[in-house]
Write a protein that holds these residues in place. Structure first.
Motif, mmCIF file in Angstrom:
data_model
loop_
_atom_site.group_PDB
_atom_site.id
_atom_site.type_symbol
_atom_site.label_atom_id
_atom_site.label_comp_id
_atom_site.label_asym_id
_atom_site.label_seq_id
_atom_site.Cartn_x
_atom_site.Cartn_y
_atom_site.Cartn_z
ATOM 1 N N HIS A 1 0.872 -1.158 0.000
ATOM 2 C CA HIS A 1 0.000 0.000 0.000
ATOM 3 C C HIS A 1 0.914 1.214 0.000
ATOM 4 O O HIS A 1 1.558 1.496 0.990
ATOM 5 N N SER B 1 1.089 3.992 0.833
ATOM 6 C CA SER B 1 0.521 5.091 1.605
ATOM 7 C C SER B 1 1.634 6.073 1.935
ATOM 8 O O SER B 1 2.626 5.711 2.547
ATOM 9 N N ALA C 1 -13.740 10.160 -1.996
ATOM 10 C CA ALA C 1 -12.924 9.720 -0.871
ATOM 11 C C ALA C 1 -13.182 8.239 -0.587
ATOM 12 O O ALA C 1 -12.246 7.456 -0.379
ATOM 13 N N ALA C 2 -14.461 7.869 -0.634
ATOM 14 C CA ALA C 2 -14.814 6.470 -0.389
ATOM 15 C C ALA C 2 -14.216 5.579 -1.478
ATOM 16 O O ALA C 2 -13.636 4.521 -1.204
ATOM 17 N N LYS D 1 -10.586 5.180 -0.894
ATOM 18 C CA LYS D 1 -10.277 4.208 0.152
ATOM 19 C C LYS D 1 -10.404 2.796 -0.388
ATOM 20 O O LYS D 1 -9.576 1.919 -0.126
ATOM 21 N N ALA E 1 -7.554 1.970 -2.634
ATOM 22 C CA ALA E 1 -6.341 1.694 -1.876
ATOM 23 C C ALA E 1 -6.395 0.287 -1.297
ATOM 24 O O ALA E 1 -5.409 -0.465 -1.359
ATOM 25 N N GLY E 2 -7.572 -0.073 -0.765
ATOM 26 C CA GLY E 2 -7.741 -1.409 -0.196
ATOM 27 C C GLY E 2 -7.515 -2.485 -1.235
ATOM 28 O O GLY E 2 -6.769 -3.453 -1.007
ATOM 29 N N ALA F 1 -6.309 6.872 -5.619
ATOM 30 C CA ALA F 1 -6.748 6.919 -4.224
ATOM 31 C C ALA F 1 -6.046 8.041 -3.487
ATOM 32 O O ALA F 1 -6.671 8.779 -2.726
ATOM 33 N N ARG F 2 -4.745 8.166 -3.725
ATOM 34 C CA ARG F 2 -3.972 9.168 -3.012
ATOM 35 C C ARG F 2 -4.500 10.568 -3.335
ATOM 36 O O ARG F 2 -4.586 11.437 -2.512
ATOM 37 N N GLU G 1 -7.665 12.692 -1.687
ATOM 38 C CA GLU G 1 -7.600 13.602 -0.544
ATOM 39 C C GLU G 1 -7.277 14.990 -1.088
ATOM 40 O O GLU G 1 -6.411 15.135 -1.935
#
Lengths: 129, 551
Positions: A84, A86, B325-326, B329, B332-333, B395-396, B399
């Motif tokens: 991930h 992140s 945003a959802a 997420k 990303a998952g 995903a990033r 935000e």
């Protein structure tokens, strides 16, 4: 035969096992453990130069483990591994003293190149008075 | 639904405003008018009462004086003196010199015959005998007598005052005729205004003075019977289908009744004027309030609609961003969950490759096949990794943040997203990126949303077979970047063009477009400090140009 001792920490047994096998085949002195606790336990017994650490693990996660490792062995270089990308955890890891972070899947040669760079830094740091 | 809801609200606000303003106005007006009317009527009645009492007492005074004059005369002179007509005449002249109330003066003996007479009707009256007349009896018994008005022998309305004088063993009477015009004048002094009448009636409801309107002396007045009243009164009464105000007062000496009659509608003219004025002011006020309410409500509704629209846009933006945003997420998952097995596959493939390099396997006749297969696995792992990386990148960027970015890259990414859709519809997406475009600090996610919106609209507008050309340029002079997105779709008419950035405006089929895409894009670009423009010609092409500041 590489000069450094390597520890790989990842909760995914297939990944860990294969990575260790391939590294061993490249004549690298490497050990694989599947959790943060085990990694810390292992460090109590032995010294390593570089640790490849998965960030997302059940129980003690990579960031926490990194913190503990740095307490125990400040000179050990840690490369964070993540599925991930992140940014936050990457940045957090770097702030905690990780050498770099790499996103899975990563070609082995690339990973080993990072390990070598980390080892070089460790040597330089260790030589400092 | 919108329009009806606003219409209903509009009416409710108008009615409430007008109601709350006009109702107190009416109540206030009504109360003030009522108070005014009550006190004004009371004042009028009071005036009339005073007037009636005043007239009555004037009459009393007048009669009193006359009686006093006669009594004085009778008591200060002997019969012998007064019997002398020359002497009496002298006296009559003295009295007359002060007031012309007496028409004549006579001295009458116990038998009812004139002993002496001074006055205009000498020959007519001198022979008259009063023995059988009512007044004669009355004066013989009571001493003083005042008659009602009567025509008498002379056929002119008059009345008499008679005083009985007792002198030793005989009695005689001093009798004076009073000009009835004098009491007429006293009463007529109350004929003020246009509708006020005043007259006197006796106890048998017979007029003693001529009324102002209708009727003559000695007739029954055209008014209710007040003969039985006992004091000073005032009241409103209906008479012959009309409302009148009547005031009465008693002349004590004669028990006559002074009646003052008033047409209230005339006397109350100021009240009616007040009513008219109050009504006019009230009406004016109501009209002003209604106009005011109308304009205020219109302004309010305008503002409300504007706010509602703004809210819809910002709601949509919030919804959009929370959706994103959802989605981020989730992406990303998914990326994470796929990356881990990918890592295992990649390692396993690597291991196989490592093994294939070892001497004992090199002998296998399928070595090449195996090597190929492993290479393919590695190739597809890399491919899958690109997908997950793109997902993570997406995903990033969900935000909100500002980054120093190259607009070309964002555009390229947007095109990547829409490439398949465009290819499917045979639309060519052609991008001409300006090389060395300066980096700018902006929100890439929002910007991408704008690009996606506009390019997507272009694709929708074209439908099938067409071309979308995207140009980026640096405008060094104004420190701006321009992004031009042109499609060769059907274009837009001027009407449509004017409304294109309005919220809820859409040319797409019902249910397909929210009508918010472009208005959101507009707000985003404005928020990022840029401008968005559109040029279109019906049947030809549409070009959106976005200007962004370089910073």
């Amino acid at each position: 035969m590489e000069k450094f001792k390597l520890l790989v920490v990842d909760d995914e047994p297939d990944f860990l096992e294969t990575l260790v096998k391939r590294m061993t085949a490249r004549k690298i002195e490497v050990t694989g453990v599947e959790s943060g606790y085990k990694a810390l336990e292992f460090l109590d017994g032995q010294d390593v130069d570089v640790i490849i650490l998965d960030i997302k693990m059940p129980g003690m996660d990579g960031i926490e483990t990194l913190r503990e490792i740095k307490k125990k062995k400040p000179l050990v270089e840690v490369i964070l591994l993540t599925g991930h990308a992140s940014v936050e955890s990457g940045i957090q890891g770097m702030q905690l003293g990780a050498f770099d972070y790499v996103m899975k899947p990563v070609p082995l040669d690339e990973l080993l190149e990072k390990v070598r760079q980390a080892y070089d830094r460790k040597v330089i740091q260790a030589d400092k008075p | 639904m919108e329009a009806r809801y606003y219409k209903k609200l509009w009416w409710r606000i108008i009615l409430a405003t007008v109601g709350f303003a006009v109702i107190p106005l009416i109540i206030l007006g009504g109360v003030i008018y009522h108070q005014f009317s009550v006190s004004y009527t009371a004042k009028i009645k009071d005036d009339m009462k005073t007037l009636a009492a005043g007239r009555a007492s004037s009459l009393d005074l007048f009669l009193d004086e006359r009686i006093a004059q006669l009594t004085g005369l009778a008591n200060t002179h002997s019969l012998a003196q007064l019997q002398d007509e020359a002497y009496l005449n002298k006296f009559f002249n003295i009295i007359q010199s002060r007031s012309k109330s007496f028409l004549d003066l006579g001295v009458i003996d116990e038998a009812g015959n004139y002993l002496a007479y001074v006055g205009p009707y000498y020959h007519l009256l001198k022979k008259v005998n009063y023995q059988d007349t009512k007044w004669f009896h009355e004066v013989m018994t009571t001493g003083v007598y005042v008659s009602d008005v009567f025509p008498g022998f002379r056929k002119v309305p008059h009345f008499i005052i008679a005083v009985l004088v007792r002198e030793r063993n005989r009695s005689w009477i001093l009798r004076a005729t009073i000009n009835s015009e004098i009491i007429d004048k006293i009463v007529q002094a109350a004929w003020t205004g246009k509708g006020r009448d005043a007259f006197i009636i006796n106890r048998r409801n017979v007029l003693q003075t001529p009324p102002r309107f209708g009727g003559k002396v000695m007739e029954t007045p055209q008014a209710p019977d007040f003969a039985a009243v006992t004091g000073t009164t005032v009241e409103e009464m209906s008479f012959r289908g009309k409302k009148w105000l009547f005031a009465t007062s008693i002349v004590k000496l004669k028990k006559w009744v002074v009646v003052i009659q008033e047409d209230p509608t005339r006397q109350l003219t100021p009240l009616l004027q007040a009513r008219f004025l109050a009504g006019l002011i009230g009406l004016g006020g109501a009209v002003l309030i209604i106009i005011g309410a109308f304009f205020t409500t219109r302004a309010m509704m305008k503002e409300l609609v504007r706010m509602e629209r703004e809210k819809a846009v910002s709601d949509e933006m919030v919804m959009q961003s929370s959706k994103m945003a959802a989605l981020g997420k989730m992406a990303a998952g998914i990326a994470h969950e796929i990356n881990n097995p990918l890592a295992v596959i990649s390692e396993k493939a690597g291991w196989i490759k490592d093994l294939l390099g070892m001497e004992d396997v090199t002998a296998s006749q399928n070595l090449q096949e195996l090597a190929d297969a492993v290479s393919k696995i590695e190739y597809h792992v890399v491919r899958a990794k690109t997908v997950t990386q793109r997902l993570l990148g997406f995903a990033r960027r969900m935000e909100p943040m500002t980054e120093r970015i190259n607009i070309n890259e964002i555009l390229a990414e947007s095109i990547e997203f829409l490439k398949n859709e465009a290819r499917y519809r045979n639309i060519e997406l052609q991008a001409n990126y300006a090389p060395d475009l300066p980096l700018t600090t902006t929100d890439p996610t929002q910007l991408q949303q704008v690009f996606l919106n506009i390019i997507n609209n272009g694709i929708d507008a074209i439908g099938k077979d067409g071309q979308i050309i995207i140009n980026t340029r640096e405008l060094a002079q104004s420190h701006e970047l321009s992004i031009e997105i042109s499609d060769n779709g059907p274009g837009m008419s001027k009407d449509v063009l004017q409304k294109i950035f309005d919220p809820f405006f859409t040319t797409k089929e019902v249910g397909k477009g929210t009508g918010l895409g472009l208005s959101i894009s507009y707000s985003i670009i404005e928020e990022l400090g840029g401008r968005i423009m559109v040029a279109s010609e019906a049947g030809k092409a549409t070009t959106f140009t976005i200007y962004l500041p370089v910073r």
